[in-house]
Design a protein around this motif. Structure first.
Motif, PDB file in Angstrom:
ATOM      1  N   GLU A  21     -24.836  44.899  33.690  1.00 58.47           N
ATOM      2  CA  GLU A  21     -23.500  45.478  33.840  1.00 58.47           C
ATOM      3  C   GLU A  21     -23.474  46.551  34.912  1.00 58.47           C
ATOM      4  O   GLU A  21     -22.493  46.701  35.627  1.00 58.47           O
ATOM      5  CB  GLU A  21     -22.966  46.005  32.517  1.00 58.47           C
ATOM      6  CG  GLU A  21     -23.701  47.197  31.973  1.00 58.47           C
ATOM      7  CD  GLU A  21     -23.204  47.621  30.607  1.00 58.47           C
ATOM      8  OE1 GLU A  21     -23.274  48.821  30.335  1.00 58.47           O
ATOM      9  OE2 GLU A  21     -22.764  46.778  29.812  1.00 58.47           O
ATOM     10  N   GLU A  57     -19.537  58.816  31.182  1.00 58.40           N
ATOM     11  CA  GLU A  57     -19.661  57.600  30.383  1.00 58.40           C
ATOM     12  C   GLU A  57     -18.332  56.856  30.295  1.00 58.40           C
ATOM     13  O   GLU A  57     -18.277  55.633  30.409  1.00 58.40           O
ATOM     14  CB  GLU A  57     -20.169  57.927  28.981  1.00 58.40           C
ATOM     15  CG  GLU A  57     -20.443  56.700  28.149  1.00 58.40           C
ATOM     16  CD  GLU A  57     -21.013  57.022  26.786  1.00 58.40           C
ATOM     17  OE1 GLU A  57     -21.234  56.069  26.019  1.00 58.40           O
ATOM     18  OE2 GLU A  57     -21.236  58.198  26.478  1.00 58.40           O
ATOM     19  N   VAL A  61     -17.493  53.009  31.688  1.00 56.92           N
ATOM     20  CA  VAL A  61     -16.919  51.920  30.893  1.00 56.92           C
ATOM     21  C   VAL A  61     -15.605  51.446  31.505  1.00 56.92           C
ATOM     22  O   VAL A  61     -15.329  50.249  31.568  1.00 56.92           O
ATOM     23  CB  VAL A  61     -16.722  52.362  29.424  1.00 56.92           C
ATOM     24  CG1 VAL A  61     -15.979  51.311  28.624  1.00 56.92           C
ATOM     25  CG2 VAL A  61     -18.069  52.657  28.783  1.00 56.92           C
ATOM     26  N   GLN A  69     -14.136  42.761  30.311  1.00 51.89           N
ATOM     27  CA  GLN A  69     -13.427  43.574  29.331  1.00 51.89           C
ATOM     28  C   GLN A  69     -12.968  42.729  28.144  1.00 51.89           C
ATOM     29  O   GLN A  69     -11.832  42.315  28.066  1.00 51.89           O
ATOM     30  CB  GLN A  69     -12.241  44.281  29.985  1.00 51.89           C
ATOM     31  CG  GLN A  69     -12.638  45.259  31.039  1.00 51.89           C
ATOM     32  CD  GLN A  69     -11.449  45.924  31.693  1.00 51.89           C
ATOM     33  OE1 GLN A  69     -10.316  45.758  31.266  1.00 51.89           O
ATOM     34  NE2 GLN A  69     -11.706  46.669  32.749  1.00 51.89           N
ATOM     35  N   GLU A  72     -15.885  43.684  22.879  1.00 50.96           N
ATOM     36  CA  GLU A  72     -17.025  44.610  22.942  1.00 50.96           C
ATOM     37  C   GLU A  72     -16.699  45.797  23.852  1.00 50.96           C
ATOM     38  O   GLU A  72     -17.031  46.941  23.555  1.00 50.96           O
ATOM     39  CB  GLU A  72     -18.251  43.862  23.465  1.00 50.96           C
ATOM     40  CG  GLU A  72     -19.561  44.476  23.079  1.00 50.96           C
ATOM     41  CD  GLU A  72     -20.710  43.581  23.502  1.00 50.96           C
ATOM     42  OE1 GLU A  72     -21.475  44.026  24.374  1.00 50.96           O
ATOM     43  OE2 GLU A  72     -20.826  42.453  22.973  1.00 50.96           O
ATOM     44  N   TRP A  73     -16.049  45.527  24.957  1.00 50.88           N
ATOM     45  CA  TRP A  73     -15.652  46.574  25.896  1.00 50.88           C
ATOM     46  C   TRP A  73     -14.657  47.523  25.226  1.00 50.88           C
ATOM     47  O   TRP A  73     -14.788  48.734  25.323  1.00 50.88           O
ATOM     48  CB  TRP A  73     -15.032  45.948  27.146  1.00 50.88           C
ATOM     49  CG  TRP A  73     -14.464  46.941  28.109  1.00 50.88           C
ATOM     50  CD1 TRP A  73     -15.156  47.649  29.048  1.00 50.88           C
ATOM     51  CD2 TRP A  73     -13.100  47.340  28.230  1.00 50.88           C
ATOM     52  NE1 TRP A  73     -14.301  48.462  29.753  1.00 50.88           N
ATOM     53  CE2 TRP A  73     -13.030  48.298  29.272  1.00 50.88           C
ATOM     54  CE3 TRP A  73     -11.931  46.997  27.575  1.00 50.88           C
ATOM     55  CZ2 TRP A  73     -11.845  48.893  29.656  1.00 50.88           C
ATOM     56  CZ3 TRP A  73     -10.745  47.599  27.961  1.00 50.88           C
ATOM     57  CH2 TRP A  73     -10.723  48.538  28.995  1.00 50.88           C
ATOM     58  N   GLU A  75     -14.338  48.229  22.141  1.00 52.87           N
ATOM     59  CA  GLU A  75     -15.051  49.056  21.164  1.00 52.87           C
ATOM     60  C   GLU A  75     -15.794  50.191  21.855  1.00 52.87           C
ATOM     61  O   GLU A  75     -15.793  51.322  21.380  1.00 52.87           O
ATOM     62  CB  GLU A  75     -16.030  48.177  20.354  1.00 52.87           C
ATOM     63  CG  GLU A  75     -16.760  48.923  19.276  1.00 52.87           C
ATOM     64  CD  GLU A  75     -15.839  49.485  18.193  1.00 52.87           C
ATOM     65  OE1 GLU A  75     -16.198  50.513  17.590  1.00 52.87           O
ATOM     66  OE2 GLU A  75     -14.770  48.892  17.945  1.00 52.87           O
ATOM     67  N   ARG A  76     -16.417  49.919  22.983  1.00 56.46           N
ATOM     68  CA  ARG A  76     -17.127  50.972  23.732  1.00 56.46           C
ATOM     69  C   ARG A  76     -16.160  52.038  24.210  1.00 56.46           C
ATOM     70  O   ARG A  76     -16.475  53.218  24.176  1.00 56.46           O
ATOM     71  CB  ARG A  76     -17.874  50.373  24.920  1.00 56.46           C
ATOM     72  CG  ARG A  76     -19.160  49.686  24.531  1.00 56.46           C
ATOM     73  CD  ARG A  76     -19.885  49.120  25.709  1.00 56.46           C
ATOM     74  NE  ARG A  76     -20.592  50.159  26.444  1.00 56.46           N
ATOM     75  CZ  ARG A  76     -21.391  49.911  27.461  1.00 56.46           C
ATOM     76  NH1 ARG A  76     -21.576  48.660  27.858  1.00 56.46           N
ATOM     77  NH2 ARG A  76     -22.006  50.871  28.082  1.00 56.46           N
ATOM     78  N   VAL A  77     -14.975  51.646  24.666  1.00 60.98           N
ATOM     79  CA  VAL A  77     -13.986  52.611  25.140  1.00 60.98           C
ATOM     80  C   VAL A  77     -13.558  53.512  23.980  1.00 60.98           C
ATOM     81  O   VAL A  77     -13.437  54.729  24.133  1.00 60.98           O
ATOM     82  CB  VAL A  77     -12.759  51.911  25.766  1.00 60.98           C
ATOM     83  CG1 VAL A  77     -11.645  52.897  26.043  1.00 60.98           C
ATOM     84  CG2 VAL A  77     -13.164  51.189  27.055  1.00 60.98           C
ATOM     85  N   LYS A  79     -15.284  54.394  21.428  1.00 63.44           N
ATOM     86  CA  LYS A  79     -16.378  55.281  21.027  1.00 63.44           C
ATOM     87  C   LYS A  79     -16.559  56.455  21.988  1.00 63.44           C
ATOM     88  O   LYS A  79     -17.133  57.461  21.623  1.00 63.44           O
ATOM     89  CB  LYS A  79     -17.691  54.495  20.937  1.00 63.44           C
ATOM     90  CG  LYS A  79     -17.745  53.579  19.753  1.00 63.44           C
ATOM     91  CD  LYS A  79     -19.064  52.861  19.724  1.00 63.44           C
ATOM     92  CE  LYS A  79     -19.137  51.913  18.540  1.00 63.44           C
ATOM     93  NZ  LYS A  79     -20.419  51.194  18.513  1.00 63.44           N
ATOM     94  N   VAL A  80     -16.110  56.295  23.215  1.00 61.57           N
ATOM     95  CA  VAL A  80     -16.321  57.336  24.231  1.00 61.57           C
ATOM     96  C   VAL A  80     -15.317  58.437  24.104  1.00 61.57           C
ATOM     97  O   VAL A  80     -14.233  58.406  23.841  1.00 61.57           O
ATOM     98  CB  VAL A  80     -16.289  56.739  25.649  1.00 61.57           C
ATOM     99  CG1 VAL A  80     -16.432  57.826  26.691  1.00 61.57           C
ATOM    100  CG2 VAL A  80     -17.376  55.709  25.800  1.00 61.57           C
TER     101      VAL A  80
END
Length: 80
Positions: A21, A57, A61, A69, A72-73, A75-77, A79-80
């Motif tokens: 990535e 971070e 993302v 995107q 999974e993407w 979810e990462r956004v 969490k940040v």
């Protein structure tokens, strides 16, 4: 060398061993800088390296190309 023999002005490639990535994000931004910022190849490389090095971070993302995107993407956004 095949590209050069075919007449291209230059070839840019990477032998970096880094996460997939990260490479995608780097080369996406590199191409954007090269085509839209009017920079030469060396300056584009430098600008893109500095850009990637200084990302937060969240910015990292958010820099994912739209093709990456998915759920999974998202979810990462969150969490940040």
């Amino acid at each position: 060398t095949g590209f050069l023999l075919a007449g291209t002005k230059c070839v840019i490639s990477s032998f970096w061993i880094v996460e997939h990535e990260c490479r995608v994000i780097f080369w996406t931004k590199f191409y954007d800088n090269l085509t839209n910022q009017g920079l030469d190849v060396a300056e584009t490389l430098k600008v893109t390296q500095v850009w990637l090095r200084e990302l937060t971070e969240l910015e990292y993302v958010q820099a994912f190309p739209k093709e990456m995107q998915g759920s999974e993407w998202e979810e990462r956004v969150r969490k940040v």
